[in-house]
Design a protein around this motif. Structure first.
Motif, PDB file in Angstrom:
ATOM      1  N   GLY A 136       0.759  -1.187  -0.033  1.00 20.77           N
ATOM      2  CA  GLY A 136      -0.064  -0.006  -0.006  1.00 20.77           C
ATOM      3  C   GLY A 136       0.856   1.272   0.106  1.00 20.77           C
ATOM      4  O   GLY A 136       2.015   1.151   0.449  1.00 20.77           O
ATOM      5  N   GLN A 137       0.006   2.253  -0.430  1.00 17.59           N
ATOM      6  CA  GLN A 137       0.972   3.674  -0.420  1.00 17.59           C
ATOM      7  C   GLN A 137       0.079   4.631   0.169  1.00 17.59           C
ATOM      8  O   GLN A 137      -1.374   4.509   0.134  1.00 17.59           O
ATOM      9  CB  GLN A 137       1.176   4.125  -1.938  1.00 17.59           C
ATOM     10  N   VAL A 138       0.694   5.694   0.735  1.00 17.89           N
ATOM     11  CA  VAL A 138      -0.125   6.887   1.512  1.00 17.89           C
ATOM     12  C   VAL A 138       0.525   8.053   0.942  1.00 17.89           C
ATOM     13  O   VAL A 138       1.633   7.974   0.533  1.00 17.89           O
ATOM     14  CB  VAL A 138      -0.024   6.863   2.793  1.00 17.89           C
ATOM     15  N   THR A 139      -0.337   9.084   0.833  1.00 19.61           N
ATOM     16  CA  THR A 139       0.052  10.417   0.574  1.00 19.61           C
ATOM     17  C   THR A 139      -0.147  11.310   1.587  1.00 19.61           C
ATOM     18  O   THR A 139      -1.159  11.151   2.596  1.00 19.61           O
ATOM     19  CB  THR A 139      -0.830  10.848  -0.868  1.00 19.61           C
ATOM     20  N   ALA A 140       0.398  12.622   1.598  1.00 20.39           N
ATOM     21  CA  ALA A 140       0.202  13.634   2.673  1.00 20.39           C
ATOM     22  C   ALA A 140      -0.015  14.957   1.662  1.00 20.39           C
ATOM     23  O   ALA A 140       0.608  15.122   0.742  1.00 20.39           O
ATOM     24  CB  ALA A 140       1.199  13.695   3.548  1.00 20.39           C
ATOM     25  N   ASP A 141      -0.773  15.956   2.288  1.00 18.58           N
ATOM     26  CA  ASP A 141      -0.603  17.081   1.549  1.00 18.58           C
ATOM     27  C   ASP A 141       0.241  18.027   2.007  1.00 18.58           C
ATOM     28  O   ASP A 141       1.266  17.635   2.772  1.00 18.58           O
ATOM     29  CB  ASP A 141      -2.337  17.700   1.665  1.00 18.58           C
ATOM     30  N   ALA A 142       0.216  19.278   1.449  1.00 20.26           N
ATOM     31  CA  ALA A 142       1.280  20.303   1.711  1.00 20.26           C
ATOM     32  C   ALA A 142       1.203  20.714   3.143  1.00 20.26           C
ATOM     33  O   ALA A 142       2.325  21.221   3.658  1.00 20.26           O
ATOM     34  CB  ALA A 142       0.964  21.637   1.121  1.00 20.26           C
ATOM     35  N   ALA A 143       0.266  20.350   4.146  1.00 19.68           N
ATOM     36  CA  ALA A 143       0.277  20.575   5.390  1.00 19.68           C
ATOM     37  C   ALA A 143       0.787  19.281   6.180  1.00 19.68           C
ATOM     38  O   ALA A 143       0.577  19.337   7.454  1.00 19.68           O
ATOM     39  CB  ALA A 143      -1.180  21.062   6.035  1.00 19.68           C
ATOM     40  N   GLY A 144       1.125  18.340   5.569  1.00 22.44           N
ATOM     41  CA  GLY A 144       1.351  17.188   6.139  1.00 22.44           C
ATOM     42  C   GLY A 144       0.379  16.110   6.875  1.00 22.44           C
ATOM     43  O   GLY A 144       0.596  15.464   7.758  1.00 22.44           O
ATOM     44  N   VAL A 145      -0.918  16.589   6.056  1.00 19.97           N
ATOM     45  CA  VAL A 145      -2.120  15.734   6.337  1.00 19.97           C
ATOM     46  C   VAL A 145      -2.262  14.721   5.866  1.00 19.97           C
ATOM     47  O   VAL A 145      -1.982  14.944   4.560  1.00 19.97           O
ATOM     48  CB  VAL A 145      -3.169  16.664   6.762  1.00 19.97           C
ATOM     49  N   PHE A 146      -2.820  13.568   6.277  1.00 21.01           N
ATOM     50  CA  PHE A 146      -3.117  12.520   5.712  1.00 21.01           C
ATOM     51  C   PHE A 146      -3.914  12.464   4.220  1.00 21.01           C
ATOM     52  O   PHE A 146      -4.990  13.191   4.641  1.00 21.01           O
ATOM     53  CB  PHE A 146      -3.587  11.262   6.287  1.00 21.01           C
ATOM     54  N   GLY A 147      -3.567  12.524   3.123  1.00 21.06           N
ATOM     55  CA  GLY A 147      -4.596  12.664   2.183  1.00 21.06           C
ATOM     56  C   GLY A 147      -5.440  11.453   1.544  1.00 21.06           C
ATOM     57  O   GLY A 147      -6.752  11.506   1.682  1.00 21.06           O
ATOM     58  N   GLU A 148      -4.749  10.420   1.316  1.00 25.63           N
ATOM     59  CA  GLU A 148      -5.406   9.283   0.748  1.00 25.63           C
ATOM     60  C   GLU A 148      -4.302   8.114   0.807  1.00 25.63           C
ATOM     61  O   GLU A 148      -3.151   8.134   0.803  1.00 25.63           O
ATOM     62  CB  GLU A 148      -5.590   9.569  -0.811  1.00 25.63           C
ATOM     63  N   GLY A 149      -5.029   6.895   0.954  1.00 22.71           N
ATOM     64  CA  GLY A 149      -4.268   5.600   0.881  1.00 22.71           C
ATOM     65  C   GLY A 149      -4.731   4.654  -0.120  1.00 22.71           C
ATOM     66  O   GLY A 149      -6.051   4.751  -0.217  1.00 22.71           O
ATOM     67  N   PHE A 150      -3.874   4.010  -0.607  1.00 18.96           N
ATOM     68  CA  PHE A 150      -4.354   2.609  -1.582  1.00 18.96           C
ATOM     69  C   PHE A 150      -3.732   1.519  -1.065  1.00 18.96           C
ATOM     70  O   PHE A 150      -2.395   1.207  -0.979  1.00 18.96           O
ATOM     71  CB  PHE A 150      -3.767   3.170  -2.777  1.00 18.96           C
ATOM     72  N   VAL A 151      -4.517   0.578  -0.784  1.00 19.40           N
ATOM     73  CA  VAL A 151      -4.199  -0.596  -0.374  1.00 19.40           C
ATOM     74  C   VAL A 151      -4.187  -1.452  -1.671  1.00 19.40           C
ATOM     75  O   VAL A 151      -4.840  -1.551  -2.532  1.00 19.40           O
ATOM     76  CB  VAL A 151      -5.250  -1.402   0.621  1.00 19.40           C
ATOM     77  N   GLU A 152      -2.912  -2.110  -1.927  1.00 18.88           N
ATOM     78  CA  GLU A 152      -2.537  -2.879  -3.027  1.00 18.88           C
ATOM     79  C   GLU A 152      -2.670  -4.206  -2.702  1.00 18.88           C
ATOM     80  O   GLU A 152      -1.973  -4.919  -1.814  1.00 18.88           O
ATOM     81  CB  GLU A 152      -1.430  -2.597  -3.693  1.00 18.88           C
ATOM     82  N   ALA A 153      -3.689  -5.044  -3.205  1.00 17.68           N
ATOM     83  CA  ALA A 153      -3.569  -6.341  -2.753  1.00 17.68           C
ATOM     84  C   ALA A 153      -4.035  -7.455  -4.157  1.00 17.68           C
ATOM     85  O   ALA A 153      -4.811  -7.038  -4.952  1.00 17.68           O
ATOM     86  CB  ALA A 153      -5.166  -6.694  -1.764  1.00 17.68           C
TER      87      ALA A 153
END
Length: 485
Positions: free
Chosen positions: A274-291
């Motif tokens: 899985g991958q995660v992203t953070a926005d410019a403020a360092g807040v969790f943006g979105e996650g993608f579980v890869e299965a």
């Protein structure tokens, strides 16, 4: 796995760039051509000893493009016997030695200033598959892509792969070899039947859990401190012909982690990352579980039951098995074409205790800006500690479901101030993880002192130090790691 000599040098010495290498001058730490006496003679070799500036410069770099150390020479072996001969030669003269596979380290771990770099890529043979024992014996320089292609011809496959297949078998086994199948099968080091190694003393040794077991344990995840892997016998499992690949989006970190933990524990999927992203403020943006589920047909309802992903953004694709394994190859080709492959990669790889992963990841992501990450990515996915048992030197948090948290930064190589700042940030993040019971997965860009390494290996430090003393008594191997220096 020994490889037969390809040819025998006709002269005592080696033809290199129009000259003949006669020996090594301990005073100047350099090889000398014939006519410069006295020097101890270089052994006859089946391969080539390279001392020209271009060959030496080529191995004074790695995928990190941050550290540059130029060796005195490069060995391109024509046989395992060449590795034995040159390691013995280096012992006599006190020359440091570093094996180099595909050079995918990120902070000079396989580089040496003034020593000998041994390129393992020529030792790349893939033997016949033993379909009775479900094993294959390969050279330490073999790429995992070629191993997979060879074993698939017999309907078998190594159970665990790193995401990038063009790494050498010896290289990943020296570190651990973690991938999306590790929650089911352990790391690549958990699937090794036997090894053939050249010790730091220049001895060719076959080792396994029952034969020279202390050396076997010291080599797997041992970061090249006791021996060079020149061959490995790998466990194989039945291979599927097709897989079903799921990409499942998540809107918050806690749900993402909780669902991943369920998938790791119930093993309904063969592969989970899985991958995660953070926005410019360092807040969790979105996650993608890869299965990924192996085989066809599969039951989507059973596999996806209870998961709290956003169905509107889900993607489900059927792929041939090898196409799935090699799925990042097109992206790698694009990176090379664009030049981003040759940017600096100040990576950080942490293994976090599952109970603290949300807390630690949130804090680290809070200071991770898009500019600092660049065109990189952040991996976050679960393992099973009970599956990671064969290699005690692979340090894993004391938690049933630890997580790999990897910040794979990419930044311009000429911005040295930024690189130094990111390396400092790596250390700060590591210290945070360490305080919570986490560990480093040491393929990254993190400078360690000897005391750091002692703390990293903790209860197995004594075992590693004893093996080092026994199998590399002059300490010629692995200087780029800085473990015993």
């Amino acid at each position: 796995m020994s490889q037969q000599p390809s040819r025998r040098a006709a002269l005592r010495g080696l033809a290199v760039a129009g000259a003949v290498v006669a020996g090594f001058d301990p005073g100047t730490r350099s090889w000398a051509v014939s006519g410069d006496r006295p020097f101890a003679g270089v052994p006859d070799l089946d391969g080539t000893l390279l001392t020209d500036p271009a060959s030496r410069a080529a191995v004074a770099d790695d995928y990190g493009h941050i550290v540059h150390r130029t060796p005195a020479a490069v060995l391109r072996p024509g046989s395992v016997s060449d590795v034995v001969a040159m390691v013995r030669f280096c012992n006599r003269h006190g020359i440091e030695v570093a094996p180099r596979g595909q050079g995918h380290t990120t902070l000079g771990q396989a580089q040496l200033a003034g020593g000998l770099v041994v390129e393992t890529e020529p030792l790349a043979a893939v033997g016949a598959v033993d379909t009775v024992r479900s094993t294959v014996t390969v050279g330490g320089g073999a790429r995992w892509s070629n191993v997979a292609k060879a074993t698939l011809a017999d309907g078998l496959t190594p159970p665990v792969f790193t995401d990038y297949l063009e790494l050498s078998v010896g290289g990943t086994l020296s570190a651990g070899g973690i991938g999306g199948q590790a929650h089911r099968y352990g790391a690549q080091v958990d699937n090794v039947v036997a090894l053939e190694v050249v010790t730091g003393a220049g001895e060719l040794v076959h080792c396994s859990p029952r034969r020279h077991a202390d050396l076997f344990r010291a080599v797997l995840s041992g970061l090249g401190q006791c021996a060079i892997i020149v061959g490995a016998t790998l466990r194989l499992v039945p291979a599927p012909s097709t897989v079903r690949h799921y990409v499942l989006p998540y809107a918050d970190l806690r749900t993402y982690l909780e669902d991943q933990r369920v998938l790791a524990e119930d093993e309904r999927f063969d592969y989970v990352e899985g991958q995660v992203t953070a926005d410019a403020a360092g807040v969790f943006g979105e996650g993608f579980v890869e299965a990924v589920a192996y085989g066809n047909p599969v039951d989507d309802g059973r596999l996806l039951h209870g998961l709290r992903y956003d169905p509107a953004g889900a993607r489900i694709t059927d792929l041939p098995y090898y196409d799935f394994l090699d799925r990042i190859a097109p992206a790698v080709a694009q990176l090379k074409e664009s030049g981003l492959w040759y940017w600096a990669h100040p990576w950080l790889n942490l293994l976090l205790p599952g109970a603290r992963t949300e807390e630690i990841a949130t804090e680290i992501l809070s200071s991770l800006t898009p500019d600092d990450l660049g065109p990189g990515l952040v991996l976050l996915y679960p393992l099973r500690r009970e599956r990671l048992t064969a290699a005690p030197l692979l340090r894993v948090p004391d938690d049933p479901v630890p997580y790999l948290f990897a910040i794979l930064r990419t930044t311009p190589p000429d911005d040295t101030a930024k690189i130094e700042r990111l390396l400092t940030a790596n250390r700060e993040a590591y210290d945070l993880a360490l305080s919570a019971g986490g560990h480093r997965y040491p393929i990254d860009s993190l400078s360690f002192t000897v005391s750091d390494w002692r703390r990293h290996f903790g209860p197995v430090w004594g075992e590693l130090a004893a093996a080092r003393h026994r199998y590399d008594p002059r300490g010629v191997l692995g200087a780029g790691q800085g473990i015993f220096i």
